[in-house]
Structure formats: C-alpha cells, structure tokens
Design a protein around this motif. Sequence first.
Motif, PDB file in Angstrom:
ATOM      1  N   GLY A 100       0.805  -1.217   0.000  1.00 51.22           N
ATOM      2  CA  GLY A 100       0.000   0.000   0.000  1.00 51.22           C
ATOM      3  C   GLY A 100       0.837   1.265   0.000  1.00 51.22           C
ATOM      4  O   GLY A 100       2.053   1.232  -0.199  1.00 51.22           O
ATOM      5  N   ILE A 147      -7.295   9.959   5.355  1.00 54.95           N
ATOM      6  CA  ILE A 147      -7.198   8.527   5.065  1.00 54.95           C
ATOM      7  C   ILE A 147      -7.049   7.820   6.400  1.00 54.95           C
ATOM      8  O   ILE A 147      -6.259   8.257   7.243  1.00 54.95           O
ATOM      9  CB  ILE A 147      -5.981   8.212   4.167  1.00 54.95           C
ATOM     10  N   GLU A 151      -9.125   2.321   5.196  1.00 53.65           N
ATOM     11  CA  GLU A 151      -9.024   2.724   3.794  1.00 53.65           C
ATOM     12  C   GLU A 151      -7.666   2.325   3.201  1.00 53.65           C
ATOM     13  O   GLU A 151      -7.580   1.883   2.057  1.00 53.65           O
ATOM     14  CB  GLU A 151      -9.240   4.224   3.671  1.00 53.65           C
ATOM     15  N   MET A 152      -6.610   2.461   3.979  1.00 56.41           N
ATOM     16  CA  MET A 152      -5.280   2.101   3.500  1.00 56.41           C
ATOM     17  C   MET A 152      -5.209   0.600   3.202  1.00 56.41           C
ATOM     18  O   MET A 152      -4.675   0.191   2.166  1.00 56.41           O
ATOM     19  CB  MET A 152      -4.227   2.498   4.530  1.00 56.41           C
ATOM     20  N   SER A 154      -7.870  -1.228   2.586  1.00 58.39           N
ATOM     21  CA  SER A 154      -8.855  -1.499   1.519  1.00 58.39           C
ATOM     22  C   SER A 154      -8.194  -1.435   0.142  1.00 58.39           C
ATOM     23  O   SER A 154      -8.504  -2.237  -0.738  1.00 58.39           O
ATOM     24  CB  SER A 154     -10.019  -0.501   1.581  1.00 58.39           C
ATOM     25  N   HIS A 155      -7.294  -0.495  -0.033  1.00 60.61           N
ATOM     26  CA  HIS A 155      -6.562  -0.373  -1.301  1.00 60.61           C
ATOM     27  C   HIS A 155      -5.760  -1.656  -1.567  1.00 60.61           C
ATOM     28  O   HIS A 155      -5.782  -2.199  -2.677  1.00 60.61           O
ATOM     29  CB  HIS A 155      -5.648   0.850  -1.247  1.00 60.61           C
ATOM     30  N   LYS A 158      -8.094  -4.525  -2.535  1.00 60.21           N
ATOM     31  CA  LYS A 158      -8.560  -4.448  -3.921  1.00 60.21           C
ATOM     32  C   LYS A 158      -7.485  -4.961  -4.876  1.00 60.21           C
ATOM     33  O   LYS A 158      -7.784  -5.642  -5.860  1.00 60.21           O
ATOM     34  CB  LYS A 158      -8.970  -3.020  -4.268  1.00 60.21           C
TER      35      LYS A 158
END
Length: 172
Positions: A100, A147, A151-152, A154-155, A158
């Motif tokens: 990330g 952020i 969220e970090m 989540s990237h 994905k």
Amino acid sequence: MKIIIGSNNPAKVAAVKNAFQDQEAQFLSLDISSGVSEQPFSDEETIQGAINRALGALKMENGEIGIGLEGGVQESTHGLLLCNWGALASEDNEPIIAGGARFLLPSEIAERLRAGEELGPVMDDYAKKENVRKNEGAVGIFTNGIIDRREMFSHIMKLLVGQFYYQKALKK
C-alpha cells in the motif's frame, strides 16, 4: 466462498469485507500470529508477516481464501516510512501479495521505533488516544483523518482480490 481473515483488528476486517462486498462470502476472523517481530522493520519482514497470517488463516479453518494484512516500517535515505502489505492465500496457488501507500513518519516517532518500541503503543501515547491501531491508525493521525487505516488496507485488498480473479480467469 469462505474467507478466513488472519486478524481480529477491526480496520483489517472491514477492509477485507469491503473488498469482497460484491461477492457472496462468509467471513471468519481469527487471531493468527504474524510469525515476525511485533514491529516489522522492513518490507521483507512485513510481507512475510502478511503471508504467515494468510497461510495460517487458511490452515486454521477450512476456507477457500486466507487473508493476511500487516503493517510495518521501512528505513529509507529520507527517514522511516510506514508501510503496509497484504497476502491472499488459496489452496492451489502461491500467495498473492500487494503493498500500500507509504509516508514518512515524524522523526520523534521514528526515533522511538528505532529504539525498539512498537508503533501501536507509540501512536496511542503520541495521539493521547487508546487503540489507534484498531481505529484510524497512524495514517489517520498524520493525514488529519483524510485517510484511515481501514481505507489504507482497503486499497491493498482491492489489489489482492483483483489479482486473484485475474489469475482465476486465466485458468479457465
């Protein structure tokens, strides 16, 4: 699909669930050891921790996918960077890895980590809060909430899920 998450950390669990939101999935989160230092101090050690969690999760339960997410730090010529890595393990494949975003930690935080402390307790002390690692994380503190840790991760999730489905499509 049964997905085993190698952590009970709410930010990590939320990131995994978010990445699979379009799929019918059953989730189980377990406290799986990373098998590395409490404070991973390199990309290699952080990656290994993520892989260990993913493989450990897969072995612990009868799932189709094991997920490991690990936070660490990486020394650079500019200072100490926060890093995050993830691994996705499935029965018939080598673990998939993804990393990330990174950012430079303030020198007062970096000094304490280099002296042997772990980021989680250091951030609690620094931010005068409890359980920063289970909530906004260091990234949430140092980006003024723009952020957060979920969220970090989540990237990263994905990236992992995308690679997983790409590899699955190639096998058809």
